[in-house]
Design a protein around this motif. Structure first.
Motif, PDB file in Angstrom:
ATOM      1  N   LYS A 185       0.728  -1.163  -0.140  1.00 17.66           N
ATOM      2  CA  LYS A 185       0.045  -0.020   0.112  1.00 17.66           C
ATOM      3  C   LYS A 185       0.909   1.499  -0.007  1.00 17.66           C
ATOM      4  O   LYS A 185       0.373   2.331  -0.371  1.00 17.66           O
ATOM      5  N   THR A 186       1.959   1.493   0.517  1.00 13.68           N
ATOM      6  CA  THR A 186       2.949   2.285   0.629  1.00 13.68           C
ATOM      7  C   THR A 186       3.966   2.503  -0.586  1.00 13.68           C
ATOM      8  O   THR A 186       4.834   3.185  -0.567  1.00 13.68           O
ATOM      9  N   ARG A 187       3.891   1.534  -1.448  1.00  8.45           N
ATOM     10  CA  ARG A 187       4.551   1.473  -2.579  1.00  8.45           C
ATOM     11  C   ARG A 187       6.137   1.193  -2.211  1.00  8.45           C
ATOM     12  O   ARG A 187       6.981   1.746  -3.034  1.00  8.45           O
ATOM     13  N   ASN A 188       6.293   0.359  -1.207  1.00 13.04           N
ATOM     14  CA  ASN A 188       7.709   0.300  -0.582  1.00 13.04           C
ATOM     15  C   ASN A 188       8.247  -1.361  -0.878  1.00 13.04           C
ATOM     16  O   ASN A 188       7.457  -2.174  -0.279  1.00 13.04           O
ATOM     17  N   VAL A 189       9.011  -1.282  -1.854  1.00 11.36           N
ATOM     18  CA  VAL A 189       9.388  -2.698  -2.631  1.00 11.36           C
ATOM     19  C   VAL A 189      10.347  -3.588  -1.332  1.00 11.36           C
ATOM     20  O   VAL A 189       9.762  -4.433  -1.021  1.00 11.36           O
ATOM     21  N   PRO A 190      11.050  -2.918  -0.504  1.00  8.49           N
ATOM     22  CA  PRO A 190      11.687  -3.659   0.314  1.00  8.49           C
ATOM     23  C   PRO A 190      11.016  -4.216   1.419  1.00  8.49           C
ATOM     24  O   PRO A 190      10.951  -5.449   1.988  1.00  8.49           O
ATOM     25  N   LYS A 191       9.946  -3.428   1.902  1.00  7.78           N
ATOM     26  CA  LYS A 191       9.005  -3.833   2.994  1.00  7.78           C
ATOM     27  C   LYS A 191       8.039  -4.868   2.608  1.00  7.78           C
ATOM     28  O   LYS A 191       7.414  -5.539   3.139  1.00  7.78           O
ATOM     29  N   THR A 192       7.706  -4.758   1.227  1.00  5.45           N
ATOM     30  CA  THR A 192       6.730  -5.724   0.557  1.00  5.45           C
ATOM     31  C   THR A 192       7.323  -7.171   0.745  1.00  5.45           C
ATOM     32  O   THR A 192       6.824  -7.944   0.832  1.00  5.45           O
ATOM     33  N   LEU A 193       8.812  -6.934   0.350  1.00  9.09           N
ATOM     34  CA  LEU A 193       9.194  -8.424   0.222  1.00  9.09           C
ATOM     35  C   LEU A 193       9.875  -8.906   1.281  1.00  9.09           C
ATOM     36  O   LEU A 193      10.229 -10.166   1.512  1.00  9.09           O
ATOM     37  N   LYS A 194      10.099  -8.087   2.560  1.00  8.47           N
ATOM     38  CA  LYS A 194      10.783  -8.644   3.637  1.00  8.47           C
ATOM     39  C   LYS A 194      10.189  -9.923   4.275  1.00  8.47           C
ATOM     40  O   LYS A 194      11.031 -10.782   4.524  1.00  8.47           O
ATOM     41  N   TYR A 195       8.807  -9.721   4.269  1.00  7.48           N
ATOM     42  CA  TYR A 195       8.280 -10.831   5.305  1.00  7.48           C
ATOM     43  C   TYR A 195       7.295 -12.026   4.022  1.00  7.48           C
ATOM     44  O   TYR A 195       6.598 -12.511   4.641  1.00  7.48           O
ATOM     45  N   ALA A 196       7.664 -11.671   2.866  1.00  3.01           N
ATOM     46  CA  ALA A 196       6.824 -12.145   1.690  1.00  3.01           C
ATOM     47  C   ALA A 196       6.851 -13.656   2.032  1.00  3.01           C
ATOM     48  O   ALA A 196       5.836 -14.469   1.735  1.00  3.01           O
ATOM     49  N   LEU A 197       7.871 -14.047   2.237  1.00  7.19           N
ATOM     50  CA  LEU A 197       8.212 -15.769   2.234  1.00  7.19           C
ATOM     51  C   LEU A 197       7.165 -16.289   3.469  1.00  7.19           C
ATOM     52  O   LEU A 197       6.264 -17.279   3.289  1.00  7.19           O
ATOM     53  N   LEU A 198       7.266 -15.702   4.471  1.00  6.79           N
ATOM     54  CA  LEU A 198       6.639 -16.074   5.835  1.00  6.79           C
ATOM     55  C   LEU A 198       5.040 -15.947   5.445  1.00  6.79           C
ATOM     56  O   LEU A 198       4.303 -16.626   5.733  1.00  6.79           O
ATOM     57  N   ALA A 199       4.570 -14.670   4.671  1.00  6.19           N
ATOM     58  CA  ALA A 199       3.153 -14.354   4.548  1.00  6.19           C
ATOM     59  C   ALA A 199       2.794 -15.256   3.686  1.00  6.19           C
ATOM     60  O   ALA A 199       1.444 -15.760   3.698  1.00  6.19           O
TER      61      ALA A 199
END
Length: 400
Positions: free
Chosen positions: A195-209
């Motif tokens: 939602k904030t268009r922040n790529v590093p934050k989007t991907l940081k926990y993507a695997l666990l998500a």
């Protein structure tokens, strides 16, 4: 003489420093007892910690934590009594408490002179914080509801960070109910990053998500958007493929996968995707439209015509099937015109133009503003069929 003077200055400074520390700690003790001036005490203690000498003083850290905890408890009591209170500030205090004790734990765990790591406060502080940990998750969802996604991310980030913090080395947050909650928090963190268009934050926990399978199609969507945002076409298409394979009827994956493959001129691969989609829903007009358009671009005109007829049988108010069919017929006419100019050929050409005419006339009626798409084809058809009145009308229209 000089050394003595320097020593005297140092001692004077140290005494003054110790006196200031003593004064602020005493004031904080009064605030804790009376419940007053807690904000001022917090600021004063935080100011003390900016000094490297005070950062080694456990008393300053623990007192500051007690002040924060007192502020939280007072606010929570007001909330319980349904008195006016700042809920957002209450959640913020919770996060500050975690940040404070995480920071102190790294100091508390600093090796002694023998190189041994023996944190004195770790167990006690872990027990203190554990009771507040759920409020990090609740704070995150609170700020999501307020659409403050950047702030919400910080709460989920802190909540998830607990699982890897040395402070909580004796706790297992990764299994059972706690593990499921971690996966949910990872989803919300990924969502907030998206939602904030922040790529590093989007991907940081993507695997666990992705272990939260109830929200997996949305998680894959956020991941795909992040890859697209950073220009990673390979991972973008791979994520779309994964999403489409698992959720072929989901609105997000199919059209973007087709667009991505088409952009790379992988038209046959795109046709394969449409075939897989149609195997799940043979009457889906989006799937049929995509395949017909791809077949047209590949020059597979007969297949395109058959598929367009199938679409108009399902819904005769759609304009694109008429355009695709008419264009495929004109493509066939162009191929014939390149061959021998015999009588049979002329008769075959006339039949093709007669078949194409109602397609473009119908398309014109359904999409009157698309003159650039039906104008030239109708001009050609009317000319070839020697339809003078219609030809003059379209000729005049195109000249305008």
């Amino acid at each position: 003489m000089l050394r003595a003077l320097i020593l005297l200055i140092f001692l004077t400074f140290s005494l003054a420093h110790a006196e200031a520390q003593k004064k602020e700690l005493a004031q904080a003790k009064v605030s804790l007892k009376t419940g007053r001036d807690l904000d001022q005490s917090q600021k004063a203690l935080e100011k003390l910690l900016k000094d490297s000498v005070n950062r080694r003083k456990a008393k300053v850290w623990t007192t500051l934590f007690r002040v924060m905890k007192k502020k939280y408890e007072d606010g929570n009591e007001k909330l319980y009594l349904k008195q006016k209170t700042d809920t957002a500030a209450l959640f913020d205090i919770t996060k500050e408490m975690f940040g404070l004790l995480f920071a102190y734990d790294s100091i508390d765990a600093f090796p002694n002179r023998k190189g041994q790591v023996r944190p004195a406060y770790r167990k006690r502080h872990a027990e203190e914080l554990c009771g507040f940990r759920a409020n990090l998750y609740n704070g995150g969802t609170f700020f999501v509801r307020k659409a403050n996604f950047a702030h919400a991310y910080d709460f989920f980030d802190t909540y998830l960070d607990c699982a890897s913090q040395p402070l909580f080395e004796g706790y297992d947050f990764r299994s059972g109910k706690s593990g499921r909650q971690l996966a949910e928090a990872a989803y919300w963190a990924t969502y907030c990053g998206y939602k904030t268009r922040n790529v590093p934050k989007t991907l940081k926990y993507a695997l666990l998500a992705q272990t939260d399978t109830s929200k997996l199609p949305y998680t894959l969507q956020y991941i795909a958007e992040a890859y697209s945002q950073q220009g990673d076409s390979a991972d973008y298409l791979q994520t779309l493929e994964r999403g489409f394979t698992a959720y072929p009827l989901h609105h997000y994956f199919f059209p973007r996968l087709i667009d991505g493959l088409t952009a790379q001129n992988k038209l046959e691969a795109a046709v394969d995707v449409t075939n897989r989609a149609l195997a799940c829903d043979s009457t889906n007009l989006l799937f049929l439209y995509a395949k017909a358009t791809l077949l047209l671009n590949l020059g597979r005109n007969e297949e395109c015509i058959a598929l367009s007829d199938r679409m108009t049988a399902l819904n005769d108010t759609l304009d694109t099937p008429y355009f695709n069919k008419g264009t495929a017929l004109l493509n066939q006419a162009t191929e014939l015109e390149r061959r021998d100019d015999g009588r049979k050929m002329k008769a075959a050409l006339r039949r093709i133009y007669e078949q194409a005419r109602p397609c473009f006339e119908r398309y014109r009626k359904l999409a009157p503003d698309q003159k650039e798409k039906w104008g030239i084809p109708l001009y050609r058809i009317y000319f070839k069929l020697n339809m003078g009145k219609q030809f003059e009308e379209i000729d005049s229209l195109l000249k305008k």
